[in-house]
Scaffold this active site. Structure first.
Site, PDB file in Angstrom:
ATOM      1  N   THR A  26      46.912   8.731  -1.770  1.00  0.00           N
ATOM      2  CA  THR A  26      46.519   9.437  -2.926  1.00  0.00           C
ATOM      3  C   THR A  26      46.036   8.918  -4.056  1.00  0.00           C
ATOM      4  OG1 THR A  26      47.289  11.140  -4.616  1.00  0.00           O
ATOM      5  CG2 THR A  26      48.778   9.843  -3.670  1.00  0.00           C
ATOM      6  N   TYR A  77      56.330  12.672  -7.135  1.00  0.00           N
ATOM      7  CA  TYR A  77      55.355  12.731  -5.803  1.00  0.00           C
ATOM      8  C   TYR A  77      54.816  11.445  -5.689  1.00  0.00           C
ATOM      9  CZ  TYR A  77      51.240  13.811  -3.329  1.00  0.00           C
ATOM     10  OH  TYR A  77      49.994  13.749  -2.602  1.00  0.00           O
ATOM     11  N   GLU A  84      46.808   9.714  -6.720  1.00  0.00           N
ATOM     12  CA  GLU A  84      47.860   9.793  -7.737  1.00  0.00           C
ATOM     13  C   GLU A  84      48.637   8.412  -8.041  1.00  0.00           C
ATOM     14  OE1 GLU A  84      49.478  12.687  -9.805  1.00  0.00           O
ATOM     15  OE2 GLU A  84      47.371  13.473  -9.126  1.00  0.00           O
ATOM     16  N   LYS A 140      54.811   8.449  -2.637  1.00  0.00           N
ATOM     17  CA  LYS A 140      53.375   8.229  -2.062  1.00  0.00           C
ATOM     18  C   LYS A 140      53.146   6.724  -2.054  1.00  0.00           C
ATOM     19  CE  LYS A 140      51.430  11.766  -0.175  1.00  0.00           C
ATOM     20  NZ  LYS A 140      50.860  12.011   1.224  1.00  0.00           N
TER      21      LYS A 140
HETATM   22  P1  NAP Z   1      48.993  20.815   2.008  1.00  0.00           P
HETATM   23  O1  NAP Z   1      47.851  21.867   2.332  1.00  0.00           O
HETATM   24  O2  NAP Z   1      50.031  21.025   1.292  1.00  0.00           O
HETATM   25  O3  NAP Z   1      49.760  20.661   3.387  1.00  0.00           O
HETATM   26  C1  NAP Z   1      50.695  20.018   3.822  1.00  0.00           C
HETATM   27  C2  NAP Z   1      51.111  19.797   4.975  1.00  0.00           C
HETATM   28  O4  NAP Z   1      52.362  19.110   5.369  1.00  0.00           O
HETATM   29  C3  NAP Z   1      51.420  21.276   5.584  1.00  0.00           C
HETATM   30  O5  NAP Z   1      51.213  21.569   6.986  1.00  0.00           O
HETATM   31  C4  NAP Z   1      53.200  21.610   5.350  1.00  0.00           C
HETATM   32  O6  NAP Z   1      53.649  22.293   6.619  1.00  0.00           O
HETATM   33  C5  NAP Z   1      53.209  19.917   5.851  1.00  0.00           C
HETATM   34  N1  NAP Z   1      54.864  19.544   5.815  1.00  0.00           N
HETATM   35  C6  NAP Z   1      55.294  19.552   4.659  1.00  0.00           C
HETATM   36  N2  NAP Z   1      56.628  19.152   4.679  1.00  0.00           N
HETATM   37  C7  NAP Z   1      56.771  18.683   5.983  1.00  0.00           C
HETATM   38  C8  NAP Z   1      57.933  18.286   6.838  1.00  0.00           C
HETATM   39  N3  NAP Z   1      59.069  18.061   6.233  1.00  0.00           N
HETATM   40  N4  NAP Z   1      57.650  18.266   8.056  1.00  0.00           N
HETATM   41  C9  NAP Z   1      56.758  18.342   8.630  1.00  0.00           C
HETATM   42  N5  NAP Z   1      55.613  18.978   8.056  1.00  0.00           N
HETATM   43  C10 NAP Z   1      55.686  19.187   6.625  1.00  0.00           C
HETATM   44  O7  NAP Z   1      48.335  19.604   1.758  1.00  0.00           O
HETATM   45  P2  NAP Z   1      46.907  18.928   1.970  1.00  0.00           P
HETATM   46  O8  NAP Z   1      46.158  19.297   0.689  1.00  0.00           O
HETATM   47  O9  NAP Z   1      46.119  19.316   3.017  1.00  0.00           O
HETATM   48  O10 NAP Z   1      47.137  17.449   1.721  1.00  0.00           O
HETATM   49  C11 NAP Z   1      47.184  16.868   3.108  1.00  0.00           C
HETATM   50  C12 NAP Z   1      47.877  15.352   2.767  1.00  0.00           C
HETATM   51  O11 NAP Z   1      46.982  14.744   1.894  1.00  0.00           O
HETATM   52  C13 NAP Z   1      49.303  15.434   1.984  1.00  0.00           C
HETATM   53  O12 NAP Z   1      49.931  14.365   2.427  1.00  0.00           O
HETATM   54  C14 NAP Z   1      48.829  15.226   0.479  1.00  0.00           C
HETATM   55  O13 NAP Z   1      49.962  14.688  -0.232  1.00  0.00           O
HETATM   56  C15 NAP Z   1      47.598  14.159   0.755  1.00  0.00           C
HETATM   57  N6  NAP Z   1      46.568  14.259  -0.186  1.00  0.00           N
HETATM   58  C16 NAP Z   1      46.024  15.225  -0.555  1.00  0.00           C
HETATM   59  C17 NAP Z   1      45.049  15.514  -1.553  1.00  0.00           C
HETATM   60  C18 NAP Z   1      44.343  16.616  -1.836  1.00  0.00           C
HETATM   61  O14 NAP Z   1      43.327  16.737  -2.828  1.00  0.00           O
HETATM   62  N7  NAP Z   1      44.275  17.748  -0.895  1.00  0.00           N
HETATM   63  C19 NAP Z   1      44.678  14.397  -2.163  1.00  0.00           C
HETATM   64  C20 NAP Z   1      45.376  13.191  -1.773  1.00  0.00           C
HETATM   65  C21 NAP Z   1      46.356  13.053  -0.812  1.00  0.00           C
HETATM   66  P3  NAP Z   1      54.056  23.988   6.133  1.00  0.00           P
HETATM   67  O15 NAP Z   1      52.669  24.744   6.341  1.00  0.00           O
HETATM   68  O16 NAP Z   1      54.963  24.479   7.177  1.00  0.00           O
HETATM   69  O17 NAP Z   1      54.492  23.716   4.835  1.00  0.00           O
HETATM   70  O1  G4F Z   2      45.555  20.879  -8.925  1.00  0.00           O
HETATM   71  P1  G4F Z   2      46.583  20.073  -9.431  1.00  0.00           P
HETATM   72  O2  G4F Z   2      48.168  20.894  -9.121  1.00  0.00           O
HETATM   73  O3  G4F Z   2      46.447  18.893  -8.513  1.00  0.00           O
HETATM   74  P2  G4F Z   2      47.158  17.343  -8.541  1.00  0.00           P
HETATM   75  O4  G4F Z   2      48.186  17.269  -9.543  1.00  0.00           O
HETATM   76  O5  G4F Z   2      45.861  16.410  -8.851  1.00  0.00           O
HETATM   77  O6  G4F Z   2      47.618  17.050  -7.162  1.00  0.00           O
HETATM   78  C1  G4F Z   2      46.748  17.169  -6.072  1.00  0.00           C
HETATM   79  O7  G4F Z   2      45.919  15.978  -5.919  1.00  0.00           O
HETATM   80  C2  G4F Z   2      46.400  14.694  -5.702  1.00  0.00           C
HETATM   81  C3  G4F Z   2      45.217  13.518  -5.406  1.00  0.00           C
HETATM   82  O8  G4F Z   2      45.102  13.272  -6.638  1.00  0.00           O
HETATM   83  C4  G4F Z   2      47.156  14.874  -4.441  1.00  0.00           C
HETATM   84  F1  G4F Z   2      47.844  13.705  -3.997  1.00  0.00           F
HETATM   85  C5  G4F Z   2      48.266  16.142  -4.440  1.00  0.00           C
HETATM   86  O9  G4F Z   2      48.887  16.104  -3.293  1.00  0.00           O
HETATM   87  C6  G4F Z   2      47.500  17.470  -4.677  1.00  0.00           C
HETATM   88  O10 G4F Z   2      46.600  17.664  -3.699  1.00  0.00           O
HETATM   89  O11 G4F Z   2      46.406  19.657 -10.813  1.00  0.00           O
HETATM   90  C7  G4F Z   2      45.294  19.003 -11.306  1.00  0.00           C
HETATM   91  C8  G4F Z   2      45.318  18.964 -12.830  1.00  0.00           C
HETATM   92  C9  G4F Z   2      46.568  18.473 -13.406  1.00  0.00           C
HETATM   93  O12 G4F Z   2      46.537  17.271 -14.382  1.00  0.00           O
HETATM   94  C10 G4F Z   2      47.448  19.568 -13.857  1.00  0.00           C
HETATM   95  O13 G4F Z   2      48.426  19.273 -14.946  1.00  0.00           O
HETATM   96  O14 G4F Z   2      45.244  20.384 -13.260  1.00  0.00           O
HETATM   97  C11 G4F Z   2      46.351  20.486 -14.285  1.00  0.00           C
HETATM   98  N1  G4F Z   2      46.448  21.629 -14.464  1.00  0.00           N
HETATM   99  C12 G4F Z   2      46.575  22.486 -15.752  1.00  0.00           C
HETATM  100  N2  G4F Z   2      46.692  23.734 -15.687  1.00  0.00           N
HETATM  101  C13 G4F Z   2      47.061  22.525 -13.720  1.00  0.00           C
HETATM  102  C14 G4F Z   2      47.283  23.917 -14.186  1.00  0.00           C
HETATM  103  N3  G4F Z   2      47.560  22.294 -12.461  1.00  0.00           N
HETATM  104  C15 G4F Z   2      48.143  23.346 -11.647  1.00  0.00           C
HETATM  105  N4  G4F Z   2      48.614  23.070 -10.389  1.00  0.00           N
HETATM  106  N5  G4F Z   2      48.423  24.673 -12.259  1.00  0.00           N
HETATM  107  C16 G4F Z   2      47.994  24.940 -13.542  1.00  0.00           C
HETATM  108  O15 G4F Z   2      47.986  25.996 -14.058  1.00  0.00           O
END
Ligand code: NAP
Ligand code: G4F
Length: 370
Positions: free
Chosen positions: A129, A153, A131, A157
């Site tokens: 990520t 987090y 992050e 990671k």
């Molecule tokens: P998400 O929608 O929150 O999905 C997370 C998945 O992980 C769900 O299927 C959840 O299962 C499963 N999980 C959580 N804890 C687990 C455990 N203990 N054992 C087995 N499965 C578990 O996340 P996403 O947005 O698809 O992201 C996928 C991956 O990319 C994550 O690792 C996230 O940290 C990383 N990532 C995401 C972004 C982004 O912007 N989306 C960016 C960078 C990295 P349940 O449905 O049962 O909860």
């Molecule tokens: O949407 P967010 O919660 O995503 P964040 O923290 O960037 O994390 C997501 O992206 C990461 C990749 O960079 C992944 F690794 C991670 O698993 C996840 O998918 O927040 C984005 C930004 C933050 O700066 C937060 O402080 O939005 C700001 N924010 C402002 N108001 C808020 C809110 N975030 C959330 N969730 N809710 C609010 O009301």
């Protein structure tokens, strides 16, 4: 030719569902890990269940034996480790659990491959990520930018990133990290900021919500479309040599900009006034009953103890080596897709509620329900 068999952890999540569709279209046999829950709610993959090439298994990233057994049973040629406690704010409340799943969980996957002697057969993709860059040391961020994790987090990671690199070098395994910047979609979890905004814009436009409360409006993100990003996960594993890649669009926007655009697609023009906790988004054009109303407010509840505020990725390496186009779906198109989806969802929820109300009124009138 031997069959491609993928094992996806996190298959029920946003990325897991898109990746399953992508790999199945390529002819893969796809196996996904699911967890026991009191409500079996697998909305994102419901349409895939029953497909002959799609199989689900119970296991958990916090349970080594379940992973060792499953990897042995499935004999995957590729593992996509997407499972994680993926919410940054939640990691401040559940730091130990986050470390167990997001850090040690990665080690458990790698060890499950080794325990089954699949190092030469099975490639591993780790969902890393942006992050990791956290309190950023340069903009934009690329594969050589120093890491500075800024949440439990991100620290978890970071372990995942380094253990993948370590196993690659120590055991000559084909394991890589995709350093993905934020990617969103109509399947995004409802507490991430983009989906929270698109759903609220739709609810407000349909008269179902009065106000949206947000945290840091100045925070900057490089937002892409999840459906485009899962292709990169696959491309990373198809290279001749295992390497890590930054996946991003190269374009940055603030939470405030995302909010203005989302409300615009919901038919509401917002103007922001004031500063900090006193900033508000006022409706200046749109449905007459909303004009002049403060539809967006700032709440301290959504501020984080430490916040990452300047993520901006440089996808040059992915463009050149993977041949990937980061601009397939523009920022404007992404917001439009999400708002359109949520407007339709709220309209359908309203219609279903109206039918329930009508049915109930009819039953009451006929004396069926007392
Ligand atoms: P998400 O929608 O929150 O999905 C997370 C998945 O992980 C769900 O299927 C959840 O299962 C499963 N999980 C959580 N804890 C687990 C455990 N203990 N054992 C087995 N499965 C578990 O996340 P996403 O947005 O698809 O992201 C996928 C991956 O990319 C994550 O690792 C996230 O940290 C990383 N990532 C995401 C972004 C982004 O912007 N989306 C960016 C960078 C990295 P349940 O449905 O049962 O909860
Ligand atoms: O949407 P967010 O919660 O995503 P964040 O923290 O960037 O994390 C997501 O992206 C990461 C990749 O960079 C992944 F690794 C991670 O698993 C996840 O998918 O927040 C984005 C930004 C933050 O700066 C937060 O402080 O939005 C700001 N924010 C402002 N108001 C808020 C809110 N975030 C959330 N969730 N809710 C609010 O009301």
């Amino acid at each position: 030719m031997s069959k491609n068999i993928a094992l996806i952890t996190g298959v029920t999540g946003q990325d897991g569902s898109y990746l399953s569709e992508f790999l199945m279209a390529k002819g893969y046999e796809v196996h996904g890990i699911i967890r026991r829950s009191s409500v079996d709610f697998r909305e994102r993959i419901a349409h895939l269940e029953g497909e002959p090439n799609f199989h689900l298994h119970y296991a958990d990233l916090s349970d080594s034996m379940s992973l060792v057994r499953l990897v042995g049973k499935v004999q995957p040629t590729e593992i996509y480790n997407l499972a994680a406690q993926s919410h940054v704010q939640v990691s401040f409340d559940s730091p130990e659990y986050t470390a167990d799943v997001d850090a040690v969980g990665v080690l458990r996957i790698l060890e499950a491959v080794r325990a089954n002697h699949l190092e030469k057969i099975c490639k591993v993709y780790q969902a890393s990520t942006s992050e990791l860059y956290g309190k950023v040391e340069e903009v934009p961020q690329n594969e050589n930018t120093p890491f500075h994790p800024y949440s439990p987090y991100a620290v978890a990671k970071l372990y995942g990133f380094w253990i993948v690199k370590e196993y690659r070098e120590a055991y000559n395994m084909f394991c890589c990290s995709g350093i993905l910047f934020n990617h969103e979609s109509e399947r995004r979890g409802e507490t991430f900021v983009t989906r929270k905004i698109t759903l609220a814009a739709a609810c407000i436009a349909h008269g179902k919500q009065d106000c949206l409360y947000l945290g840091n409006l100045d925070s900057l993100r490089d937002w892409g479309y999840a459906k485009d990003y899962v292709e990169c996960m696959w491309l990373i594993l198809q290279q001749d040599k295992p390497e890590d890649f930054v996946i991003a669009t190269g374009i940055q926007h603030s939470v405030r900009e995302f909010t203005i655009l989302a409300f615009k697609y919901a038919g509401i023009t917002l103007e922001f006034k004031g500063k900090g906790l006193n900033e508000v988004g006022v409706c200046i054009a749109g449905p007459s009953e909303l004009i002049g109303k403060e539809l967006v407010k700032v709440s301290e509840d959504f501020y984080r103890p430490t916040d990452v505020v300047n993520l901006w990725g440089d996808p040059t390496k992915a463009k050149e080596k993977l041949g990937w186009n980061p601009m397939t779906t523009s920022f404007e198109k992404l917001v439009e897709i999400m708002v359109k989806h949520d407007m339709a969802k709220i309209a359908a929820d309203n219609a279903a509620a109206n039918i329930r109300k009508t049915n109930l009124a009819e039953y009451l009138e006929k004396g069926i329900v007392k």
